[in-house]
Motif scaffolding. Structure first.
Motif, PDB file in Angstrom:
ATOM      1  N   ALA A  35       0.830  -1.204   0.000  1.00 48.65           N
ATOM      2  CA  ALA A  35       0.000   0.000   0.000  1.00 48.65           C
ATOM      3  C   ALA A  35       0.866   1.256   0.000  1.00 48.65           C
ATOM      4  O   ALA A  35       0.570   2.223  -0.713  1.00 48.65           O
ATOM      5  N   ILE A  39       0.789   4.105  -2.943  1.00 48.16           N
ATOM      6  CA  ILE A  39       0.596   5.534  -2.680  1.00 48.16           C
ATOM      7  C   ILE A  39       1.772   6.341  -3.228  1.00 48.16           C
ATOM      8  O   ILE A  39       1.585   7.398  -3.840  1.00 48.16           O
ATOM      9  N   SER A  61      -5.340   0.759  -6.784  1.00 45.06           N
ATOM     10  CA  SER A  61      -6.666   0.652  -6.172  1.00 45.06           C
ATOM     11  C   SER A  61      -6.903  -0.749  -5.630  1.00 45.06           C
ATOM     12  O   SER A  61      -7.432  -0.919  -4.524  1.00 45.06           O
ATOM     13  N   THR A  63      -4.635  -2.843  -4.691  1.00 44.38           N
ATOM     14  CA  THR A  63      -3.757  -3.005  -3.538  1.00 44.38           C
ATOM     15  C   THR A  63      -4.359  -2.342  -2.304  1.00 44.38           C
ATOM     16  O   THR A  63      -4.398  -2.932  -1.224  1.00 44.38           O
ATOM     17  N   LEU A  64      -4.845  -1.131  -2.459  1.00 46.90           N
ATOM     18  CA  LEU A  64      -5.444  -0.422  -1.328  1.00 46.90           C
ATOM     19  C   LEU A  64      -6.728  -1.096  -0.849  1.00 46.90           C
ATOM     20  O   LEU A  64      -7.053  -1.034   0.340  1.00 46.90           O
ATOM     21  N   ILE A  67      -6.472  -3.639   2.140  1.00 47.29           N
ATOM     22  CA  ILE A  67      -6.250  -3.211   3.530  1.00 47.29           C
ATOM     23  C   ILE A  67      -7.404  -3.605   4.444  1.00 47.29           C
ATOM     24  O   ILE A  67      -7.181  -4.269   5.462  1.00 47.29           O
TER      25      ILE A  67
END
Length: 88
Positions: A35, A39, A61, A63-64, A67
């Protein structure tokens, strides 16, 4: 990198947070690293290149989005390691 994440996600059994808490913690660390890189890539595209790659944004997106998927199991593993897990 995604193969390592998939491997960690697939390891262990249904109660791995209780029986092998290091697996969810390793997965959480991997997701956090991924993440942070996603970023960083977003801001590099914005600030250095002044252009965005649609595939890169899609990958970031995705990957995020992982979370919130790892948080419950990570918290369960932390509770287990700190002795606050259920004593069943």
């Amino acid at each position: 990198s995604y193969v390592a994440t998939i491997g960690l996600a697939a390891m262990g059994g249904q109660d791995r947070a209780k029986e092998q808490p290091w697996i969810p913690l390793a997965l959480a660390a991997k997701v956090a690293f991924d993440a942070s890189q996603a970023i960083r890539l977003f801001f590099d595209q914005k600030n250095k290149f002044h252009a965005f790659c649609s595939w890169c944004l899609l990958a970031a997106s995705a990957t995020l989005a992982t979370i919130p998927l790892v948080i419950p199991e990570t918290l369960a593993a932390l509770r287990q390691l700190t002795g606050r897990g259920s004593q069943t």
